[in-house]
Design a protein around this motif. Structure first.
Motif, mmCIF file in Angstrom:
data_model
loop_
_atom_site.group_PDB
_atom_site.id
_atom_site.type_symbol
_atom_site.label_atom_id
_atom_site.label_comp_id
_atom_site.label_asym_id
_atom_site.label_seq_id
_atom_site.Cartn_x
_atom_site.Cartn_y
_atom_site.Cartn_z
ATOM 1 N N SER A 246 0.835 -1.205 0.000
ATOM 2 C CA SER A 246 0.000 0.000 0.000
ATOM 3 C C SER A 246 0.870 1.256 0.000
ATOM 4 N N PHE A 419 -6.014 -2.798 -1.776
ATOM 5 C CA PHE A 419 -5.206 -1.928 -2.638
ATOM 6 C C PHE A 419 -6.044 -0.907 -3.410
ATOM 7 N N GLN A 421 -7.928 0.787 -1.099
ATOM 8 C CA GLN A 421 -8.099 1.483 0.191
ATOM 9 C C GLN A 421 -9.516 1.390 0.742
#
Length: 445
Positions: A246, A419, A421
């Motif tokens: 991330s 990925f 979020q």
């Protein structure tokens, strides 16, 4: 991302199909009687035995040359290569052919769960009937991962692994040595230092997000479970892996954001040879592109580094890879002995033309020097051969997890959420474990 659909684990449909067909026992082929030596003897000397080999590698990348070589040497046994694509549809096509009248004498397995299901469906011959070839001695300890009920139903023929491809010229320009051992912290640091204008520090398919995670869990269980049988995914190493990736996407901006990669579907191998990324996390299959300097000319040297561990000092880490390209014999073939003769020949030397595409033979009797020479023929000067040989022919501990396909498919959706979020790394680790536990319970019923 061009290969995203086949690189991630398959759809749930394929989990059910072979089981549903298990009752057929692979005996639905009306044109193929149970294989025996006497049936082969019935073939007249003027009529050569005809065999079909199904595999997923494009014929022009080695298989056609392999069968052409065999056919020249063995006029009494002629082999035809049939390609299927190693994705959901392609594997369904193969499984359907195995229970129908389509000729399938031999076929290559690329996935353990599908291999196991074909065995349970009665579509793979127990090789213990042949006593003239010791698989463990020939292939080493890694072969045993392909045993089912302590028996081989296919012969592993190549050594494959995941590793990091490096643009050595870019490393040299930044004063960075070729890593021989590293963790995700060092991996992130390299990517951040190597990124530049219109150059990503790292590119990789979404398939590789789970490599550091699975490699940290395999030592305790190939099923990636704890001692009590529950999922091992919810742990600090999983959280760290998700956090580092991330950070590379959203903080360092050294790795293409996941959403952008899904949308644009870049050809990652071509990005690498064009100098659009300094590092590429992939497999030895990329040799098909890096060796093709006519179509993809490049001016830089290619080097290799092992896949990063989560932490550099991990002593129990298992690298993603092992023996693969497992060739099985259809029990319904009339020509079991002839098929077995071909498979032995292929494993111990016949597969040499496959080396040009990066397939590393696993048999100890294979002429390795010839394979290396062929692999780099004409392009030797464009590689850092020491690093390539160290990674591909070294003694890295390799392993294949036996995570079920349904869990793998559903976990991919979790990685997608982390990925983009929608989940934090902590929430992602918990969700990976939940998905796994749900499927473990379903499988135990």
């Amino acid at each position: 991302m061009r290969n995203r659909r086949w690189m991630i684990v398959g759809l749930a449909l394929l989990v059910a199909v072979p089981l549903a067909l298990a009752g057929c026992g692979g005996k639905g082929n009306g044109n193929q009687a149970e294989g025996t030596t006497s049936s082969e003897a019935s073939t007249t000397s003027s009529d050569p035995i005809k065999l079909t080999l199904w595999g997923a590698v494009p014929s022009e990348n080695g298989p056609q040359e392999v069968v052409d070589n065999w056919n020249k040497q063995n006029p009494d046994i002629q082999v035809e290569y049939v390609r299927f694509v190693n994705d959901d549809a392609g594997n369904l096509k193969l499984d359907t052919a195995l229970i129908s009248s389509q000729p399938v004498d031999m076929y290559v397995n690329y996935d353990f769960s599908l291999y196991e299901k074909r065995i349970k469906a009665g579509n793979a011959l127990d090789l213990s009937k042949f006593s003239d070839y010791n698989v463990d001695d020939k292939m080493g300890e890694g072969a045993a991962l392909w045993k089912v009920d302590d028996k081989y139903y296919g012969l592993p023929t190549q050594k494959g692994l995941s590793f990091v491809w490096l643009n050595k010229d870019m490393l040299d320009a930044k004063g960075l040595p070729i890593p021989t051992e590293w963790g995700l912290d060092e991996f992130r640091d390299y990517a951040a230092k190597l990124k530049g204008d219109n150059i990503w520090g790292l590119a990789q398919s979404d398939y590789y997000f789970n490599v550091p995670i699975n490699g940290s869990l395999q030592k305790q269980s190939l099923q990636l479970t704890k001692a009590d049988g529950t999922s091992a995914f919810d742990n600090p190493l999983t959280v760290k892996t998700l956090q580092v990736y991330s950070d590379m996407m959203f903080t360092d901006k050294s790795l293409m954001p996941h959403t952008e990669q899904i949308t644009s579907k870049p050809a990652l191998d071509q990005m690498f040879v064009k100098g659009e990324t300094a590092m590429l996390f992939s497999t030895n299959q990329i040799f098909r592109t890096t060796n093709n300097v006519q179509e993809f000319p490049r001016t830089f040297k290619v080097a290799a580094a092992p896949a990063p561990k989560v932490n550099k000092d991990q002593s129990d880490y298992i690298n993603a890879g092992g023996l693969g390209d497992v060739i099985s014999i259809n029990p319904s073939t009339k020509h079991q002995e002839a098929a077995w003769k071909f498979i032995q020949w292929y494993a111990d030397g016949g597969m040499l033309p496959m080396a040009a595409g990066g397939r590393v033979p696993s048999s100890k009797d294979f002429p390795v020097d010839e394979a290396v020479a062929l692999m780099f023929k004409g392009v030797e000067d464009t590689y850092d051969l020491d690093s390539i040989k160290r990674v591909m022919f070294g003694d890295l501990p390799l392993g294949l997890s036996r995570l079920d396909r349904k869990t793998g498919t559903e976990q991919q959706a979790v990685y997608d959420k982390v990925f983009t979020q929608k989940l934090t790394p902590e929430e992602g680790a918990t969700e990976l474990a939940r998905v796994h536990n749900d499927n473990l319970k379903a499988l135990s019923k």
